[in-house]
Design an enzyme around this catalytic site. Structure first.
Site, PDB file in Angstrom:
ATOM      1  N   HIS A  13       0.830  -1.214   0.000  1.00 20.91           N
ATOM      2  CA  HIS A  13       0.000   0.000   0.000  1.00 20.91           C
ATOM      3  C   HIS A  13       0.864   1.265   0.000  1.00 20.91           C
ATOM      4  O   HIS A  13       0.627   2.200   0.754  1.00 20.91           O
ATOM      5  CB  HIS A  13      -1.009  -0.008   1.154  1.00 20.91           C
ATOM      6  CG  HIS A  13      -0.427  -0.096   2.537  1.00 20.91           C
ATOM      7  ND1 HIS A  13      -1.083  -0.736   3.562  1.00 20.91           N
ATOM      8  CD2 HIS A  13       0.712   0.380   3.094  1.00 20.91           C
ATOM      9  CE1 HIS A  13      -0.370  -0.651   4.683  1.00 20.91           C
ATOM     10  NE2 HIS A  13       0.724   0.042   4.421  1.00 20.91           N
ATOM     11  N   HIS A  60      -1.326   5.090   9.684  1.00 25.27           N
ATOM     12  CA  HIS A  60      -0.022   5.749   9.686  1.00 25.27           C
ATOM     13  C   HIS A  60      -0.111   7.070  10.457  1.00 25.27           C
ATOM     14  O   HIS A  60       0.118   8.150   9.910  1.00 25.27           O
ATOM     15  CB  HIS A  60       0.457   5.976   8.259  1.00 25.27           C
ATOM     16  CG  HIS A  60       0.625   4.711   7.470  1.00 25.27           C
ATOM     17  ND1 HIS A  60      -0.453   4.048   6.897  1.00 25.27           N
ATOM     18  CD2 HIS A  60       1.715   3.971   7.170  1.00 25.27           C
ATOM     19  CE1 HIS A  60      -0.015   2.962   6.271  1.00 25.27           C
ATOM     20  NE2 HIS A  60       1.300   2.898   6.420  1.00 25.27           N
ATOM     21  N   HIS A 194      10.901  -3.300   2.862  1.00 29.57           N
ATOM     22  CA  HIS A 194      11.298  -1.900   2.715  1.00 29.57           C
ATOM     23  C   HIS A 194      11.710  -1.332   4.067  1.00 29.57           C
ATOM     24  O   HIS A 194      11.259  -1.793   5.105  1.00 29.57           O
ATOM     25  CB  HIS A 194      10.202  -1.045   2.077  1.00 29.57           C
ATOM     26  CG  HIS A 194       8.920  -0.909   2.850  1.00 29.57           C
ATOM     27  ND1 HIS A 194       8.125  -1.968   3.233  1.00 29.57           N
ATOM     28  CD2 HIS A 194       8.284   0.207   3.304  1.00 29.57           C
ATOM     29  CE1 HIS A 194       7.056  -1.538   3.866  1.00 29.57           C
ATOM     30  NE2 HIS A 194       7.131  -0.206   3.944  1.00 29.57           N
ATOM     31  N   GLU A 241       5.131  -5.193   8.388  1.00 31.91           N
ATOM     32  CA  GLU A 241       3.746  -5.059   7.924  1.00 31.91           C
ATOM     33  C   GLU A 241       3.217  -6.357   7.325  1.00 31.91           C
ATOM     34  O   GLU A 241       1.993  -6.560   7.252  1.00 31.91           O
ATOM     35  CB  GLU A 241       3.646  -3.941   6.890  1.00 31.91           C
ATOM     36  CG  GLU A 241       3.868  -2.546   7.450  1.00 31.91           C
ATOM     37  CD  GLU A 241       3.798  -1.464   6.392  1.00 31.91           C
ATOM     38  OE1 GLU A 241       3.809  -0.284   6.759  1.00 31.91           O
ATOM     39  OE2 GLU A 241       3.736  -1.786   5.180  1.00 31.91           O
TER      40      GLU A 241
END
Length: 284
Positions: A13, A60, A194, A241
């Site tokens: 996402h 977030h 990431h 995640e």
């Protein structure tokens, strides 16, 4: 007739993907391979649009902050507005909820000994809207109601992979006990490898990512035992995640004795804004 989960969808996402869509950059050489990987998925989704999506994502620091960090939170409201993440809300439709089914899931899952935070009002950020844009394009309204399901993978301690897989099982049981004929999909979002900060910023580990996709398809119970430190070491600080994908995978019927799911689509590409993009569709 009761509700049923017919498929699970998994996707990164990345916020820059949303920006590329919103700014008309999808045909640019950098972005074109990313969006090409979702063309078949958009066709599949148009042909298999569910009545409801349970969308697992992480907030977030828009709906929640360091002042309050629920491990698992389910959105039970009738509508969720698009969050302003610092540069204005994304120009996408607001999210229509499904309060009745969401309340039922909350009741059932809590009775299965999972503690959920009930959220009747919150804004939703790119963690939820980017997956919808990748699968639906740029419609005037999203094609079905969505139940936001937020997971804390931002501030430690975060839930284990085993906890997430078992939560998916509990969600499946909750949906199947709902006395209404509904086609439900569950989506797991975030990742893949990431890292956004520190000396390893920009880390991408394609070997880890592909092995994770293999395990998610064929051996999710083994994958659920992977410790957090492995995600951080191998997939970067934000690679954690990926445990959210195990929630969606746990909701598939093979973990309740059914046949293995059918892989409808698998896609992987690097990079997209210094992030590995992974995508998978499994059907019960």
């Amino acid at each position: 007739m009761s509700a049923r989960i017919t498929a699970s969808v998994y996707t990164s996402h990345v916020p820059a993907i949303g920006a590329a869509l919103d700014l008309g950059k999808t045909a640019e050489p950098y972005w074109q391979p990313v969006f090409a990987g979702y063309e078949d998925s958009k066709t599949w989704f148009a042909e298999n649009t569910p009545d409801v999506i349970v969308l697992v994502y992480n907030d977030h620091a828009t709906a929640f902050s360091l002042e309050m960090i629920p491990t698992f939170a389910i959105g039970t409201g009738a509508r969720f507005d698009i969050a302003d993440e610092g540069w204005g809300p994304r120009p996408v439709p607001g999210v229509v909820g499904e309060p009745k089914l969401a309340a039922h899931i909350a009741q059932s899952v809590i009775q299965q000994d999972f503690d959920l935070t009930i959220v009747n009002q919150m804004d939703v950020d790119h963690g939820l809207t980017v997956p919808l844009s990748l699968m639906c394009g740029q419609p005037d309204a999203w094609p079905c109601p969505i139940i936001p399901f937020a997971v804390n993978v931002v501030h430690y301690p975060v839930p284990s992979g085993r906890r997430c897989l078992n939560l998916g099982r509990a969600i499946r049981a909750a949906v199947e006990s709902y006395d209404e004929d509904l086609n439900v999909q569950i989506w797991g979002t975030g990742g893949m490898s990431h890292q956004l900060q520190g000396p390893r910023a920009g880390l991408i580990n394609s070997e880890f990512d592909q092995a994770f996709l293999d395990g998610l398809i064929a051996s999710p119970s083994e994958l659920a035992d992977k410790p957090h430190v492995d995600y951080v070491r191998e997939a970067g600080s934000e690679g954690i995640e990926l445990v959210m994908w195990l929630i969606a995978r746990g909701a598939m019927s093979d973990l309740a004795g059914g046949p293995p799911p059918t892989v409808r689509h698998r896609f992987y590409h690097v990079p997209a804004s210094n992030t590995a993009v992974g995508h998978l569709i499994l059907e019960n």
